[in-house]
Motif scaffolding. Structure first.
Motif, PDB file in Angstrom:
ATOM      1  N   ALA A 230      70.060  30.208  17.859  1.00 30.32           N
ATOM      2  CA  ALA A 230      70.266  30.455  16.430  1.00 30.32           C
ATOM      3  C   ALA A 230      70.244  31.945  16.110  1.00 30.32           C
ATOM      4  N   LYS A 231      69.318  32.686  16.698  1.00 33.11           N
ATOM      5  CA  LYS A 231      69.221  34.120  16.406  1.00 33.11           C
ATOM      6  C   LYS A 231      70.411  34.873  17.000  1.00 33.11           C
ATOM      7  N   THR A 232      70.869  34.462  18.178  1.00 35.68           N
ATOM      8  CA  THR A 232      72.051  35.103  18.771  1.00 35.68           C
ATOM      9  C   THR A 232      73.274  34.858  17.893  1.00 35.68           C
ATOM     10  N   ALA A 233      73.417  33.654  17.375  1.00 36.05           N
ATOM     11  CA  ALA A 233      74.528  33.360  16.467  1.00 36.05           C
ATOM     12  C   ALA A 233      74.416  34.188  15.196  1.00 36.05           C
ATOM     13  N   GLU A 234      73.190  34.374  14.731  1.00 38.75           N
ATOM     14  CA  GLU A 234      72.950  35.114  13.483  1.00 38.75           C
ATOM     15  C   GLU A 234      73.280  36.595  13.620  1.00 38.75           C
ATOM     16  N   ILE A 235      72.863  37.210  14.736  1.00 39.23           N
ATOM     17  CA  ILE A 235      73.017  38.672  14.850  1.00 39.23           C
ATOM     18  C   ILE A 235      74.130  39.097  15.807  1.00 39.23           C
ATOM     19  N   GLY A 236      74.732  38.152  16.506  1.00 31.70           N
ATOM     20  CA  GLY A 236      75.809  38.493  17.425  1.00 31.70           C
ATOM     21  C   GLY A 236      75.277  38.915  18.779  1.00 31.70           C
ATOM     22  N   PRO A 237      76.171  39.316  19.688  1.00 33.62           N
ATOM     23  CA  PRO A 237      75.724  39.737  21.009  1.00 33.62           C
ATOM     24  C   PRO A 237      74.614  40.785  20.894  1.00 33.62           C
ATOM     25  N   VAL A 238      73.588  40.587  21.686  1.00 27.63           N
ATOM     26  CA  VAL A 238      72.366  41.374  21.516  1.00 27.63           C
ATOM     27  C   VAL A 238      71.724  41.584  22.884  1.00 27.63           C
ATOM     28  N   SER A 239      70.948  42.652  23.020  1.00 22.85           N
ATOM     29  CA  SER A 239      70.249  42.843  24.287  1.00 22.85           C
ATOM     30  C   SER A 239      69.162  41.779  24.413  1.00 22.85           C
ATOM     31  N   GLN A 240      68.881  41.417  25.646  1.00 24.67           N
ATOM     32  CA  GLN A 240      67.863  40.397  25.897  1.00 24.67           C
ATOM     33  C   GLN A 240      66.521  40.824  25.308  1.00 24.67           C
ATOM     34  N   ASN A 241      66.160  42.109  25.459  1.00 27.19           N
ATOM     35  CA  ASN A 241      64.884  42.590  24.909  1.00 27.19           C
ATOM     36  C   ASN A 241      64.864  42.518  23.385  1.00 27.19           C
ATOM     37  N   GLU A 242      65.966  42.911  22.759  1.00 27.54           N
ATOM     38  CA  GLU A 242      66.028  42.847  21.293  1.00 27.54           C
ATOM     39  C   GLU A 242      65.952  41.393  20.815  1.00 27.54           C
ATOM     40  N   LEU A 243      66.606  40.489  21.537  1.00 28.21           N
ATOM     41  CA  LEU A 243      66.545  39.075  21.188  1.00 28.21           C
ATOM     42  C   LEU A 243      65.116  38.557  21.307  1.00 28.21           C
TER      43      LEU A 243
END
Length: 151
Positions: free
Chosen positions: A56-69
């Motif tokens: 859900a968070k990846t869908a919300e913010i788009g491609p993201v670093s694993q640490n930031e996720l």
């Protein structure tokens, strides 16, 4: 008599005699969390709450670093790595090196991950509704606002 068969209050220091576990925030939050997880597991049995949160968070913010996720979903580095590994093995996420820093692992949803999330969002909404069902609408709003302040 001190001990399990004796008076429980006699085992406590006089200063601690008024302590009740049932009234402590950690205990109450854990009970509420256990209830929510049971509701979640019944509603979305194919994913864990942390796996769903990562999707859900990846869908919300788009491609993201694993640490930031991990930071965005309140998971430590080891936990988010395991979550992403398991989601990747199921074809729901994909990882790649950042174009700006090859050491940085980027996470994105696959088409299958986006489809799974779209299918699961109604269940997630129902889970939230069931979790909050004992509360009135103003109580729900107050609880969520207070939890945001604590977090």
């Amino acid at each position: 008599m001190n001990g399990p068969a004796g008076d429980p209050a006699a085992m406590l220091d006089p200063e601690d005699a008024g302590y009740r576990l049932d009234a402590q925030i950690g205990f109450l939050l854990r009970r509420a969390s256990q209830r929510h997880i049971a509701i979640f597991n019944a509603g979305i049995p194919e994913l864990t709450p942390t796996q769903f949160a990562a999707l859900a968070k990846t869908a919300e913010i788009g491609p993201v670093s694993q640490n930031e996720l991990g930071r965005a979903t309140a998971m430590d580095a080891a936990t988010i790595k395991g979550v992403i590994d398991r989601l990747g093995a199921r074809g729901l996420t994909e990882t790649s090196a950042s174009p700006h820093d090859r050491r940085r692992v980027m996470v994105g949803l696959t088409q299958q991950g986006r489809a799974a999330l779209a299918r699961l969002i109604p269940a997630a909404r129902a889970i939230t509704e069931e979790t909050l069902a004992p509360l009135t609408p103003p109580e729900r709003a107050a609880l969520l606002a207070l939890l945001e302040r604590l977090g």
